[in-house]
Design an enzyme around this catalytic site. Structure first.
Site, PDB file in Angstrom:
ATOM      1  CG  ASP A  13      -4.932 -33.124 -40.235  1.00 43.46           C
ATOM      2  OD1 ASP A  13      -5.602 -33.599 -40.528  1.00 43.46           O
ATOM      3  OD2 ASP A  13      -5.737 -32.128 -40.063  1.00 43.46           O
ATOM      4  CG  HIS A  41      -1.197 -42.332 -42.207  1.00 43.18           C
ATOM      5  ND1 HIS A  41      -1.882 -42.633 -40.334  1.00 43.18           N
ATOM      6  CD2 HIS A  41      -0.636 -43.511 -42.870  1.00 43.18           C
ATOM      7  CE1 HIS A  41      -1.489 -43.745 -40.687  1.00 43.18           C
ATOM      8  NE2 HIS A  41      -0.923 -44.391 -41.569  1.00 43.18           N
TER       9      HIS A  41
END
Length: 437
Positions: A13, A41
């Site tokens: 992340d 993503h």
């Protein structure tokens, strides 16, 4: 020509999607080398938000080939949904290619994943429940179904009939779940195969030929270094190898063909799920970072645990990945703070430790040793050059680079492409060992 790997330097992340998207404009080929739908993503282009799990970020560039490598695991239903999402926005998916050697996630993988996690009770890992671990387990057991099998109807029927009957014993006897109907699974996956067949290729050969033609290739990792199966905080890890070395194994490319490794890290630290996290802030700072950074998982929607930047982790990621330079994301989240802390070392049972420990048990005993730096009042979101940054923000970045002994080539100040400072060309320079300048 350059062959470049982009990796996460923390627990995933980190903003790899934006950085990969940014670099994709200079790439002829973008390759995803590991993971599955457990990683997501987000890319923002001209106000449009693209949330992808399997399709590489380069799909947004019409002249860029996008390849999903053999080290990934493919959920056909999800990738078809992503194809539909992208095509609905008028973007062609003709340039998407999938390795025939990539393994396929089946319904029983998802069922076993969720049931197994529930069975662990207090020892749960924090899996996404998407069947990733069981898919990789079947790969290791040599009972998995690959994409090349998916697009071969006779082979697919044979494998599904045998495997579903085998897995039904586990579902019924071990987890007390209802069995699957092999015929229904066959019909569902034959439909998936019809849609995906044109995209399945020999990916290793395709990439090799691109290298021989001296094309620019970007290898895109999912998750992050500390979630690596071998080098992460085991057992609180993923089932694949997100580190730079995984790019070679997950695509069929020799290590001598790689030119550079670019790491991506947030200006603070986050992680999702279980496991030790030395700099986790369980106070108003943690809440502030979560709220400002919109720290909720792309895949699960789970709230991310947040804390200060951990340079011990940073140094480890630089070493494990042979990192040439780094991109720091979400610097703007720290705007307005009176002071900012950076973990420079650990206190492990009374001893100072500057190297990342070898096990999650040892890490759980570590307490952060902080260096406190002054914050900055000004907003950084509109800064486009280093000279535009507040002095304290620039000092903060220099401090991180010095602690990790790696140059910072990119600074991200928001989700959009234009909210970025490119310090130096991250593909062709700076070289490893230089510090931030």
């Amino acid at each position: 020509m350059a062959n470049v790997i982009v990796i996460g330097a923390q627990w995933g992340d980190e903003g790899k999607g934006k950085i990969t998207d940014l670099l994709s404009k200079s790439a002829d080929v973008v390759v995803r080398y590991q993971g599955g739908v457990n990683a997501g993503h987000t890319v923002v282009v001209e106000g449009k938000i693209f949330k992808l799990h399997l399709i590489p970020s380069g799909i947004l560039y019409p002249d860029t080939d996008c390849i999903i490598g053999s080290g990934t695991v493919i959920d056909p239903k999800v990738i078809i949904e992503e194809l539909d999402q992208v095509e609905a926005l008028g973007i062609s998916t003709a340039n998407l290619m999938i390795s025939g050697a990539a393994h396929v996630t089946m319904p029983y993988h998802r069922m076993i994943d969720k049931a197994s996690e529930k069975r662990r009770g207090s020892k749960k890992i924090g899996t996404t429940g998407r069947g990733i671990g069981p898919t990789y387990a079947d790969k290791s057991e040599r009972t998995g179904i690959r994409m090349i099998d998916l697009v071969n109807p006779d082979r697919l029927k044979e494998q599904i009939n045998w495997t579903v009957n085998y897995k039904n014993v586990i579902l019924e006897k071990l987890y007390d779940l209802s069995p699957l109907n092999p015929e229904e699974v066959v019909n569902e996956y034959l439909n998936f195969a019809d849609r995906l067949r044109p995209h399945v290729i020999d990916a290793s050969l395709k990439i090799y030929n691109a290298i021989q033609l001296k094309r620019n290739i970007l290898f895109e990792g999912a998750q992050g270094t500390l979630l690596d199966l071998d080098h992460g905080t085991y057992p609180y890890v993923t089932s694949s190898n997100p580190v730079a070395g995984g790019a070679c194994v997950g695509t069929g490319v020799g290590p001598t063909m790689i030119d550079r490794v670019i790491g991506v890290a947030k200006a603070y630290t986050t992680r999702v799920g279980e496991g030790p996290f030395p700099t986790e802030a369980k106070d108003e700072i943690g809440d502030l970072l979560c709220d400002r950074g919109a720290e909720f998982g792309t895949t699960t929607g789970r709230k991310r645990r947040c804390g200060w930047f951990d340079a011990v982790i940073g140094r480890y990621a630089v070493r494990i990945n042979g990192m040439d330079c780094m991109a720091i994301t979400k610097l703007d989240v720290l705007d307005g703070l009176e002071e900012i802390k950076v973990c420079v070392a650990y206190d492990m049972e009374g001893k100072r430790c500057e190297d990342f420990p070898g096990s999650a048990i040892q890490l759980s005993k570590c307490k952060p040793i902080y260096k406190t730096l002054p914050g900055w009042k000004e907003s950084t979101v509109d800064c486009r050059n280093l000279e535009d940054l507040p002095k304290q923000a620039l000092d903060y970045l220099r401090f991180l680079a010095e602690l990790m002994n790696v140059p910072i080539a990119i600074v991200s100040l928001g989700a959009s492409r234009h909210q970025t400072i490119v310090v130096e060309d991250p593909i062709h320079g700076p070289k490893r060992g230089l510090l931030y300048s």
